[in-house]
Design a protein around this motif. Structure first.
Motif, PDB file in Angstrom:
ATOM      1  N   CYS A 107       0.856  -1.190   0.000  1.00 57.33           N
ATOM      2  CA  CYS A 107       0.000   0.000   0.000  1.00 57.33           C
ATOM      3  C   CYS A 107       0.891   1.237   0.000  1.00 57.33           C
ATOM      4  O   CYS A 107       1.758   1.396   0.875  1.00 57.33           O
ATOM      5  N   ALA A 136      -9.039 -13.754   4.269  1.00 55.23           N
ATOM      6  CA  ALA A 136      -8.783 -12.717   5.261  1.00 55.23           C
ATOM      7  C   ALA A 136      -7.360 -12.186   5.134  1.00 55.23           C
ATOM      8  O   ALA A 136      -6.415 -12.934   4.912  1.00 55.23           O
ATOM      9  N   ALA A 166      -2.466   0.534   5.762  1.00 51.96           N
ATOM     10  CA  ALA A 166      -3.813   0.898   5.324  1.00 51.96           C
ATOM     11  C   ALA A 166      -4.811   0.733   6.460  1.00 51.96           C
ATOM     12  O   ALA A 166      -4.616  -0.085   7.367  1.00 51.96           O
ATOM     13  N   THR A 167      -5.873   1.526   6.385  1.00 51.24           N
ATOM     14  CA  THR A 167      -6.956   1.351   7.351  1.00 51.24           C
ATOM     15  C   THR A 167      -7.670   0.026   7.100  1.00 51.24           C
ATOM     16  O   THR A 167      -7.986  -0.715   8.028  1.00 51.24           O
ATOM     17  N   THR A 168      -7.921  -0.267   5.815  1.00 51.99           N
ATOM     18  CA  THR A 168      -8.500  -1.555   5.432  1.00 51.99           C
ATOM     19  C   THR A 168      -7.722  -2.125   4.256  1.00 51.99           C
ATOM     20  O   THR A 168      -7.232  -1.388   3.396  1.00 51.99           O
ATOM     21  N   ALA A 169      -7.613  -3.440   4.236  1.00 54.78           N
ATOM     22  CA  ALA A 169      -6.948  -4.138   3.134  1.00 54.78           C
ATOM     23  C   ALA A 169      -7.796  -5.349   2.753  1.00 54.78           C
ATOM     24  O   ALA A 169      -8.146  -6.161   3.613  1.00 54.78           O
ATOM     25  N   VAL A 170      -8.144  -5.450   1.476  1.00 54.72           N
ATOM     26  CA  VAL A 170      -8.984  -6.537   0.981  1.00 54.72           C
ATOM     27  C   VAL A 170      -8.338  -7.126  -0.268  1.00 54.72           C
ATOM     28  O   VAL A 170      -7.891  -6.384  -1.151  1.00 54.72           O
ATOM     29  N   THR A 199     -12.535 -14.192  -0.990  1.00 58.33           N
ATOM     30  CA  THR A 199     -11.913 -13.059  -0.303  1.00 58.33           C
ATOM     31  C   THR A 199     -11.235 -13.555   0.976  1.00 58.33           C
ATOM     32  O   THR A 199     -11.784 -13.413   2.070  1.00 58.33           O
ATOM     33  N   PHE A 257      -6.972  -1.079  -1.071  1.00 53.85           N
ATOM     34  CA  PHE A 257      -6.669  -0.499   0.233  1.00 53.85           C
ATOM     35  C   PHE A 257      -7.414   0.824   0.381  1.00 53.85           C
ATOM     36  O   PHE A 257      -7.633   1.541  -0.605  1.00 53.85           O
ATOM     37  N   THR A 258      -7.790   1.143   1.603  1.00 58.36           N
ATOM     38  CA  THR A 258      -8.320   2.466   1.917  1.00 58.36           C
ATOM     39  C   THR A 258      -7.516   3.039   3.078  1.00 58.36           C
ATOM     40  O   THR A 258      -6.984   2.301   3.912  1.00 58.36           O
ATOM     41  N   TYR A 283       1.630  -6.351   2.654  1.00 58.91           N
ATOM     42  CA  TYR A 283       0.625  -7.322   3.089  1.00 58.91           C
ATOM     43  C   TYR A 283       0.850  -8.658   2.387  1.00 58.91           C
ATOM     44  O   TYR A 283       1.348  -8.721   1.248  1.00 58.91           O
ATOM     45  N   TRP A 294      -6.114  -6.452  -5.163  1.00 57.70           N
ATOM     46  CA  TRP A 294      -5.941  -5.875  -3.836  1.00 57.70           C
ATOM     47  C   TRP A 294      -6.499  -4.459  -3.830  1.00 57.70           C
ATOM     48  O   TRP A 294      -6.228  -3.685  -4.761  1.00 57.70           O
TER      49      TRP A 294
END
Length: 278
Positions: free
Chosen positions: A15, A43, A25-29, A41, A71-72, A53, A69
């Protein structure tokens, strides 16, 4: 390089903020698009290092996998893909046979995955010229003239056995394998009672060779040695990687350019398919 079905694939992404600096990142998917079109998806845990990540994914399907991927905080994304071999990939030579022919020392396995990928490529080339070598199940649909046909010609030969021949359309006539005569080398099917086929029909059959003849195996080894030379720069002597001028191709083979040398082509000749036959 392709992974084997059941392998665990390590997925990694980083990220970055707008300045290109690695940032948590605040969120990572991570979203995987599987070969059948469904998605997974897995974890995503904490970063293994700043902004970096990692997810280990156990493969369950053969084919191309898309990886996305997102990220936010900050917004960032990364797209990738990987391939997974089918459970029993078609390989005309074993890895041990290939390593022996390329004169690898026992225990020297550094290039094994690259060799396996070349073996898959070589199998496709040999089978396109000499018919199916490695046993596989084929499913194909045949159109039939309105007034029927006395024969059907299966597209992949040699045919080892016919599993089924069923009507595609509702109300159509299906045929039991016991009612049919199958010419394995030619792939021609006829009704034992002399009647006509009416379709369209979906055929399921096993194609390949129970025993791969020595000329096809030997041709495959020559092709492997010929193509393996592409791994080395022009400064390396030809004698060190197998072959001299007798490996050169005097004219390209349609569909393969200069990938198959003349020596291998001569060995394939007794099993060459007629022009236009896949």
């Amino acid at each position: 390089m392709p992974f084997d079905l059941g392998d665990t694939v390590r997925l990694e992404a980083a990220c970055h903020d707008a300045a290109g600096t690695l940032t948590p990142a605040t969120t990572a998917v991570v979203t995987l698009t599987l070969p059948d079109g469904t998605t997974a998806t897995p974890a995503v845990g904490a970063p293994v290092a700043t902004g970096e990540y990692r997810v280990d994914y156990l493969t369950v399907q053969a084919g191309r996998h898309g990886v996305r991927w997102t990220f936010t905080g900050p917004g960032s994304a990364y797209t990738d893909s990987f391939d997974v071999r089918e459970a029993e990939p078609a390989l005309i030579l074993s890895l041990a046979d290939a390593r022996r022919h390329l004169r690898y020392a026992p225990g020297d396995t550094a290039d094994d995955e690259q060799i396996r990928e070349w073996l898959e490529t070589i199998t496709i080339g040999v089978e396109s010229l000499a018919g199916v070598c490695c046993r596989r199940t084929v499913v194909e649909v045949h159109s039939v003239p309105a007034d029927g046909a006395h024969t059907l010609v299966l597209r992949r030969t040699p045919v080892l056995s016919l599993t089924s021949l069923v009507a595609v359309q509702s109300g159509g006539r299906s045929y039991l394998p016991a009612e049919l005569d199958v010419d394995g080398p030619a792939g021609v099917i006829r009704r034992l009672d002399g009647g006509r086929f009416y379709g369209p029909l979906r055929g399921t059959y096993s194609a390949g060779r129970a025993i791969i003849p020595a000329n096809l195996s030997s041709a495959s080894r020559i092709i492997l040695q010929h193509l393996w030379r592409t791994q080395y720069g022009a400064s390396r002597g030809l004698s060190q990687v197998g072959g001299g001028d007798d490996y050169l191709v005097t004219e390209p083979i349609p569909g393969f350019g200069y990938a198959i040398p003349n020596r291998a082509l001569q060995l394939l000749e007794p099993d060459r398919l007629p022009p236009g036959v896949a």
